[in-house]
Write a protein that holds these residues in place. Sequence first.
Motif, PDB file in Angstrom:
ATOM      1  N   UNK A 223       0.817  -1.225   0.000  1.00 40.33           N
ATOM      2  CA  UNK A 223       0.000   0.000   0.000  1.00 40.33           C
ATOM      3  C   UNK A 223       0.847   1.270   0.000  1.00 40.33           C
ATOM      4  N   UNK A 224       2.158   1.116   0.087  1.00 38.40           N
ATOM      5  CA  UNK A 224       2.979   2.329   0.196  1.00 38.40           C
ATOM      6  C   UNK A 224       2.963   3.132  -1.104  1.00 38.40           C
ATOM      7  N   UNK A 225       2.899   4.430  -0.940  1.00 39.21           N
ATOM      8  CA  UNK A 225       2.762   5.317  -2.085  1.00 39.21           C
ATOM      9  C   UNK A 225       4.072   5.827  -2.644  1.00 39.21           C
ATOM     10  N   UNK A 253      -4.575  -2.790  -2.435  1.00 42.89           N
ATOM     11  CA  UNK A 253      -3.430  -2.037  -2.964  1.00 42.89           C
ATOM     12  C   UNK A 253      -2.819  -2.770  -4.148  1.00 42.89           C
TER      13      UNK A 253
END
Lengths: 306, 293
Positions: A223-225, A253
């Motif tokens: 989920x990291x952007x 994600x």
Amino acid sequence: MPGLDAIRDAVRKFLRLSGPYERAVEEFIRDLQRALLSADVNVRLVFDLTRRIRERALKEKPPPGASRRDWFLKIVYEELVKLFGGDREPEVKPPYTPYVIMLVGVQGSGKTTTAAKLALFYKRMGYKVGLVAADVYRPGAYDQLRQLAERIGVMFYGEPGSRDAVGIATRGVKELKERGANIVIVDTAGRHGYGSEVALLEEMKRMSEAIKPDEVMLVIDAAMGQKSFDLAKRFHEATPIGSIIVTKMDGTAKGGGALSAVAATGAIIKFIGTGEDVEEFEVFNPRRFVSRLLGMGDIEGILERI
Amino acid sequence: QKAAEKATTKTISEKDVDEFLQDLLMELIESDVAFETAEKLVEELRKRLVGLQVPRGADTRKILEGKVHEALVELLKTGWRHIDLVSEAKEKCRRGEPLVIVFLGVNGVGKTTTIAKFAYMFKKAGLTPVIAAADTFRAGAQEQLRLHAERVGAVFVGGRYGADPASVAYDAIQMAKSRGYCVVLVDTAGRMHTDIDLMEELRKIVRVAKPDYKVLVVDALTGNDAVEQAKFFDEAVGVDFVVLTKFDADAKGGTAISVVDAIKKPILFLGVGQRYEDLEPMEPEKLVAKLLS
Ligand SMILES: Nc1nc2c(ncn2[C@@H]2O[C@H](COP(=O)(O)OP(=O)(O)OP(=O)(O)O)[C@@H](O)[C@H]2O)c(=O)[nH]1
Ligand SMILES: Nc1nc2c(ncn2[C@@H]2O[C@H](COP(=O)(O)OP(=O)(O)OP(=O)(O)O)[C@@H](O)[C@H]2O)c(=O)[nH]1
Ligand SMILES: [Mg+2]
Ligand SMILES: [Mg+2]
């Protein structure tokens, strides 16, 4: 919901759209950009990728017999796969033993859980595996890894109450090797390394100098952007990253941030985590992944035709 | 329009804002505002900006930037307020009821740590909270929260691994009532918002605990998925406010924009480190200034 599925729709639209080839290319590129940005792929990567695709699409000539549009999709596929570091499944068998793996990553990314998943994976391949609990900060970190080690039945080393992460890692690797482990996996504390956490990056560096791991694996949350690129780069500068594991692929994600980590480190993705259970773990398959994003039926057929 | 005014002002045209908004879109995306949210915001801004009268010779870009700042602050102020949980807890306590807060969110975002920070905040204000360790699933979850509770001086109510989380919450609340504690903080296991069974389990915890506040915890490093997380949890159990954690990881803050835009619920606190003091009220002006810097 936009995202990588959108690429599939874009492919369908592209194949259907009548009118000039150039316009269809431009439209497809726009759709591709939107889809990749919605999937957390780094902004710069997206534009580099689409620039290369456009260049090749307008310059290269399709082989005889192939339609221009089929040819274009093959280019898109190739360039996407290149982002994943090639389209072969990664080699996950350690080249020699004993082999020491150190897991690093941001707080909560899934390192401790992944340490257990990896241990189980290698245990099933026939290795004798040991886990070292070298996170001295997070309350309960020792208990968490010990409970997991018991559950999957592998060796465990930890020093509850100690504050000396480097010392634990050093003694743990040594002792587990002596006890016959041929793969030792070291779980470390979560860190991001910015601001007041610079000291934590230093600690990681000292630990890696002390135990000289054969492979450092970066554990990254699907989920990291956009921060993935910068973070992975910082980690890589402190201790060269050998491979990447993407966790929590079972949510919504899309995991595009992991591509940034690949770009920032030059490392390849080796595994993905697909659930909380120690069994929910897979070897990363770039071809399957990209084929799925581009729409299986369409792309597989096209690749065969060309 | 009067002639005199026309001489001293000019009208912002579509052309004036095009490039500005294109740059803004990229800036928002790079700051982790979700793609869809960023596109929507930019289109709303276009409507606001085109046709605007500005003094002739003024720095148009500066004016546009001011308007963007204003719009984002306005968004972050949706439902936002200075919340005084300590007073609310004391108030409820006088009626013989504890203030109950349940924390929710996907795996690893910082729920348990945030609970410890809340407990510390109450403790400092003279209230001893009861902590319900209703994560009976994840390895080490009980030990983690027990240690936190010991360190901050909170009362710990746990359960065996595999036990029903709702009953742990229930026990903690009963205990607080009978012994006169004013606050109960309920930790829940991390879960993927798409997991139907686990979301049902969460609904049960909420049904049993009847919390005053349901707090969604979101990691500030989350990209586009923040929208999905917020929507799913809000639809499944309802969210009263949000805590954005790991803000200290050089987070740009765009995640805050996506979350508030998605569910129109305020972000009231930021987690800014791993120590108990590292919990701050969210200040819209400050966050937007950082986001646009
Ligand atoms: N759904 C899902 N959850 C996962 C996965 N991998 C890990 N988790 C969960 O993510 C949360 C955090 O995992 P941990 O292993 O504690 O993460 P960590 O990186 O060791 O955390 P720190 O040590 O605090 O930095 C836990 O709730 C895990 O169960 C995955 O692939 N899918
Ligand atoms: N740097 C930083 N780390 C944080 C912050 N909040 C939490 N963490 C860290 O993030 C990691 C995960 O935190 P937890 O509180 O265990 O997260 P959780 O949501 O309870 O995780 P699960 O119960 O496994 O789903 C821990 O290492 C915490 O110390 C924060 O604001 N800043
Ligand atoms: Mg850990
Ligand atoms: Mg927790």
